[in-house]
Write a protein that holds these residues in place. Structure first.
Motif, PDB file in Angstrom:
ATOM      1  N   HIS A 224      36.171  19.624  58.714  1.00  0.00           N
ATOM      2  CA  HIS A 224      37.436  20.369  58.695  1.00  0.00           C
ATOM      3  C   HIS A 224      37.248  21.750  58.076  1.00  0.00           C
ATOM      4  CE1 HIS A 224      41.477  21.662  57.960  1.00  0.00           C
ATOM      5  NE2 HIS A 224      41.343  21.531  56.648  1.00  0.00           N
ATOM      6  N   LEU A 225      36.647  21.790  56.892  1.00  0.00           N
ATOM      7  CA  LEU A 225      36.486  23.067  56.202  1.00  0.00           C
ATOM      8  C   LEU A 225      35.527  23.993  56.947  1.00  0.00           C
ATOM      9  CD1 LEU A 225      36.400  21.999  52.444  1.00  0.00           C
ATOM     10  CD2 LEU A 225      38.302  22.949  53.758  1.00  0.00           C
ATOM     11  N   LEU A 226      34.469  23.431  57.518  1.00  0.00           N
ATOM     12  CA  LEU A 226      33.508  24.241  58.268  1.00  0.00           C
ATOM     13  C   LEU A 226      34.165  24.879  59.489  1.00  0.00           C
ATOM     14  CD1 LEU A 226      30.563  25.160  58.693  1.00  0.00           C
ATOM     15  CD2 LEU A 226      30.189  23.054  59.998  1.00  0.00           C
ATOM     16  N   LEU A 227      34.887  24.063  60.265  1.00  0.00           N
ATOM     17  CA  LEU A 227      35.534  24.571  61.471  1.00  0.00           C
ATOM     18  C   LEU A 227      36.681  25.522  61.129  1.00  0.00           C
ATOM     19  CD1 LEU A 227      35.614  21.327  63.643  1.00  0.00           C
ATOM     20  CD2 LEU A 227      34.237  23.366  64.050  1.00  0.00           C
ATOM     21  N   TRP A 228      37.504  25.141  60.159  1.00  0.00           N
ATOM     22  CA  TRP A 228      38.643  25.961  59.757  1.00  0.00           C
ATOM     23  C   TRP A 228      38.153  27.334  59.273  1.00  0.00           C
ATOM     24  CZ3 TRP A 228      43.542  24.577  60.798  1.00  0.00           C
ATOM     25  CH2 TRP A 228      44.585  25.253  60.178  1.00  0.00           C
ATOM     26  N   GLY A 229      37.114  27.308  58.439  1.00  0.00           N
ATOM     27  CA  GLY A 229      36.575  28.563  57.929  1.00  0.00           C
ATOM     28  C   GLY A 229      35.965  29.420  59.028  1.00  0.00           C
ATOM     29  N   ALA A 230      35.181  28.804  59.912  1.00  0.00           N
ATOM     30  CA  ALA A 230      34.523  29.567  60.981  1.00  0.00           C
ATOM     31  C   ALA A 230      35.535  30.163  61.954  1.00  0.00           C
ATOM     32  CB  ALA A 230      33.547  28.660  61.729  1.00  0.00           C
ATOM     33  N   LEU A 231      36.567  29.398  62.277  1.00  0.00           N
ATOM     34  CA  LEU A 231      37.573  29.871  63.236  1.00  0.00           C
ATOM     35  C   LEU A 231      38.453  30.975  62.657  1.00  0.00           C
ATOM     36  CD1 LEU A 231      38.628  26.408  64.701  1.00  0.00           C
ATOM     37  CD2 LEU A 231      37.501  28.238  65.977  1.00  0.00           C
ATOM     38  N   LEU A 232      38.762  30.882  61.367  1.00  0.00           N
ATOM     39  CA  LEU A 232      39.690  31.830  60.761  1.00  0.00           C
ATOM     40  C   LEU A 232      39.002  33.058  60.171  1.00  0.00           C
ATOM     41  CD1 LEU A 232      41.627  29.467  61.192  1.00  0.00           C
ATOM     42  CD2 LEU A 232      42.599  29.938  58.948  1.00  0.00           C
ATOM     43  N   TRP A 233      37.713  32.969  59.871  1.00  0.00           N
ATOM     44  CA  TRP A 233      37.052  34.074  59.182  1.00  0.00           C
ATOM     45  C   TRP A 233      37.142  35.396  59.945  1.00  0.00           C
ATOM     46  CZ3 TRP A 233      35.735  34.009  54.235  1.00  0.00           C
ATOM     47  CH2 TRP A 233      35.065  35.125  53.733  1.00  0.00           C
ATOM     48  N   PRO A 234      36.949  35.412  61.268  1.00  0.00           N
ATOM     49  CA  PRO A 234      37.066  36.706  61.971  1.00  0.00           C
ATOM     50  C   PRO A 234      38.435  37.350  61.823  1.00  0.00           C
ATOM     51  CG  PRO A 234      35.982  35.084  63.357  1.00  0.00           C
ATOM     52  CD  PRO A 234      36.539  34.329  62.178  1.00  0.00           C
ATOM     53  N   GLN A 235      39.470  36.543  61.597  1.00  0.00           N
ATOM     54  CA  GLN A 235      40.825  37.068  61.515  1.00  0.00           C
ATOM     55  C   GLN A 235      41.272  37.337  60.078  1.00  0.00           C
ATOM     56  OE1 GLN A 235      43.323  35.072  64.304  1.00  0.00           O
ATOM     57  NE2 GLN A 235      45.217  35.998  63.566  1.00  0.00           N
ATOM     58  N   VAL A 236      40.878  36.461  59.154  1.00  0.00           N
ATOM     59  CA  VAL A 236      41.386  36.595  57.776  1.00  0.00           C
ATOM     60  C   VAL A 236      40.281  36.512  56.728  1.00  0.00           C
ATOM     61  CG1 VAL A 236      43.717  35.794  58.274  1.00  0.00           C
ATOM     62  CG2 VAL A 236      41.945  34.127  57.672  1.00  0.00           C
ATOM     63  N   GLY A 237      39.025  36.666  57.146  1.00  0.00           N
ATOM     64  CA  GLY A 237      37.942  36.571  56.183  1.00  0.00           C
ATOM     65  C   GLY A 237      38.039  37.633  55.099  1.00  0.00           C
ATOM     66  N   GLY A 238      37.831  37.212  53.866  1.00  0.00           N
ATOM     67  CA  GLY A 238      37.934  38.121  52.745  1.00  0.00           C
ATOM     68  C   GLY A 238      37.888  37.343  51.442  1.00  0.00           C
ATOM     69  N   LEU A 239      38.103  38.061  50.342  1.00  0.00           N
ATOM     70  CA  LEU A 239      37.991  37.445  49.022  1.00  0.00           C
ATOM     71  C   LEU A 239      38.920  36.247  48.854  1.00  0.00           C
ATOM     72  CD1 LEU A 239      37.007  37.398  46.071  1.00  0.00           C
ATOM     73  CD2 LEU A 239      38.827  39.055  45.546  1.00  0.00           C
ATOM     74  N   TRP A 240      40.199  36.433  49.188  1.00  0.00           N
ATOM     75  CA  TRP A 240      41.168  35.367  48.945  1.00  0.00           C
ATOM     76  C   TRP A 240      40.921  34.153  49.827  1.00  0.00           C
ATOM     77  CZ3 TRP A 240      43.509  35.308  44.596  1.00  0.00           C
ATOM     78  CH2 TRP A 240      43.865  36.503  43.960  1.00  0.00           C
ATOM     79  N   PHE A 241      40.591  34.402  51.082  1.00  0.00           N
ATOM     80  CA  PHE A 241      40.334  33.268  51.968  1.00  0.00           C
ATOM     81  C   PHE A 241      39.042  32.563  51.567  1.00  0.00           C
ATOM     82  CE2 PHE A 241      38.870  31.427  56.098  1.00  0.00           C
ATOM     83  CZ  PHE A 241      39.874  30.462  56.199  1.00  0.00           C
ATOM     84  N   GLY A 242      38.035  33.325  51.177  1.00  0.00           N
ATOM     85  CA  GLY A 242      36.793  32.707  50.711  1.00  0.00           C
ATOM     86  C   GLY A 242      37.027  31.889  49.457  1.00  0.00           C
ATOM     87  N   LEU A 243      37.850  32.417  48.534  1.00  0.00           N
ATOM     88  CA  LEU A 243      38.183  31.665  47.331  1.00  0.00           C
ATOM     89  C   LEU A 243      38.940  30.391  47.673  1.00  0.00           C
ATOM     90  CD1 LEU A 243      38.219  31.511  44.237  1.00  0.00           C
ATOM     91  CD2 LEU A 243      40.317  32.888  44.271  1.00  0.00           C
ATOM     92  N   ALA A 244      39.845  30.482  48.641  1.00  0.00           N
ATOM     93  CA  ALA A 244      40.602  29.299  49.058  1.00  0.00           C
ATOM     94  C   ALA A 244      39.672  28.218  49.607  1.00  0.00           C
ATOM     95  CB  ALA A 244      41.646  29.682  50.102  1.00  0.00           C
ATOM     96  N   LEU A 245      38.693  28.630  50.407  1.00  0.00           N
ATOM     97  CA  LEU A 245      37.737  27.662  50.939  1.00  0.00           C
ATOM     98  C   LEU A 245      36.948  26.994  49.810  1.00  0.00           C
ATOM     99  CD1 LEU A 245      36.324  29.545  54.062  1.00  0.00           C
ATOM    100  CD2 LEU A 245      37.738  27.468  54.090  1.00  0.00           C
ATOM    101  N   GLY A 246      36.549  27.794  48.817  1.00  0.00           N
ATOM    102  CA  GLY A 246      35.815  27.242  47.685  1.00  0.00           C
ATOM    103  C   GLY A 246      36.649  26.258  46.883  1.00  0.00           C
ATOM    104  N   LEU A 247      37.918  26.596  46.636  1.00  0.00           N
ATOM    105  CA  LEU A 247      38.813  25.694  45.905  1.00  0.00           C
ATOM    106  C   LEU A 247      39.090  24.426  46.705  1.00  0.00           C
ATOM    107  CD1 LEU A 247      41.354  28.266  44.425  1.00  0.00           C
ATOM    108  CD2 LEU A 247      39.641  26.940  43.163  1.00  0.00           C
ATOM    109  N   ALA A 248      39.210  24.564  48.014  1.00  0.00           N
ATOM    110  CA  ALA A 248      39.417  23.387  48.858  1.00  0.00           C
ATOM    111  C   ALA A 248      38.200  22.458  48.791  1.00  0.00           C
ATOM    112  CB  ALA A 248      39.689  23.811  50.302  1.00  0.00           C
TER     113      ALA A 248
END
Length: 295
Positions: A224-248
């Protein structure tokens, strides 16, 4: 007067119990992926109208689903410790009464969807059919949680349909990614009732996976996290989204620790905590857009 007498206040309390009003984790699990998709489809703040439609619609549809699920499962639920006292199972609410309530709630949700787009209205129909079909999947399929996964993820394409008027390929890919999250947390849920479910002969992912259940839950989370991160990174990749992935990911580690010994309490607690994982991922998306818009 006896508290169980059929007066209006007593019926209201039973109806609130039937739709799990005091247990919001269920509708929150539906809400956060839908809101993430809504923000992505709108490329930021979607407006109060769409936000209200999706929040209220999610609560209404989850409540309607509880009504139909409890009617479909009433003969099974009486043999399960956790569900034996549900209003329909215990006979305090009649099946016809529960179905009428569920139909009313679903109709109210449909009225909300009618205020959006024709595409959203069209996609709401298969979403409803999937929600109605799920309780029967456990009679026939070894992994009925997969059916639930699709049903619980259908807010994603509907969000795109409401915001953009169509459903792009990305929405279906996100549905698949979210399905793995549902498989993870609903397998945890099924682990709570595994002994009872084995005795009464229904099928669940916890039974099918057997001694590989914890490993499978870990794999579902990571996919889930791998796919969610890969699909969303081109659109919303950045500090906050990366931090959210780490916290998740940190929350995943916590949940796996809770279910490691397969205790009922540990598995149920892990399930109930999952809405925070969904919120974390949504917050990462929303914060990225807020930062870019300067507000």
């Amino acid at each position: 007067m006896n508290a169980a007498a059929p007066g209006a206040p007593g019926r209201l309390a039973l109806y609130l119990d039937l739709i799990r009003w005091d247990r919001p984790a269920g509708w929150l699990l539906l809400l956060w992926p839908s809101l993430s998709a809504l923000w992505l489809a709108a490329e930021g703040w979607p407006g109060w109208h769409l936000l209200a439609v999706f929040v209220l619609g999610t609560i209404l549809m989850r409540s309607a689903g509880c009504c139909s699920n409890d009617v479909a499962d009433r003969e099974f639920d009486r043999h399960v410790r956790r569900t034996a006292q549900r209003p329909v199972t215990s006979g305090r609410v009649q099946p016809r009464e529960a179905l009428l309530l569920g139909a009313g709630l679903a109709f109210a949700a449909f009225l909300l969807v009618l205020t959006t787009t024709a595409a959203a209205v069209a996609w709401s129909v298969p979403a409803l059919l999937l929600a109605l079909a799920y309780p029967y999947a456990k009679r026939f399929f070894a992994m009925p949680q997969a059916v639930l996964g699709v049903a619980f993820s259908f807010g994603i394409p509907i969000a795109y349909a409401a915001a953009q008027g169509s459903v792009p390929a990305l929405a279906w890919a996100l549905l698949l990614a979210n399905l793995f999250w549902v498989l993870a947390y609903d397998t945890e849920y099924a682990m709570v009732d595994r002994d009872d479910d084995l005795r009464i002969g229904i099928k669940t992912s916890a039974i099918t996976l057997g001694r590989y259940d914890v490993a499978a839950v870990a794999a579902f989370y990571l996919l889930h996290l791998l796919l969610w991160g890969a699909l969303l990174w081109p659109q919303v990749g950045g500090l906050w989204f990366g931090l959210a992935l780490g916290l998740a990911l940190a929350q995943v580690g916590w949940h796996l620790g809770l279910i490691r010994k397969r205790s009922r309490d540990g598995c149920f607690r892990a399930f109930k905590l999952n809405h925070w994982l969904g919120f974390t991922l949504f917050a990462g998306v929303a914060l990225e857009y807020a930062l870019r818009s300067g507000g």
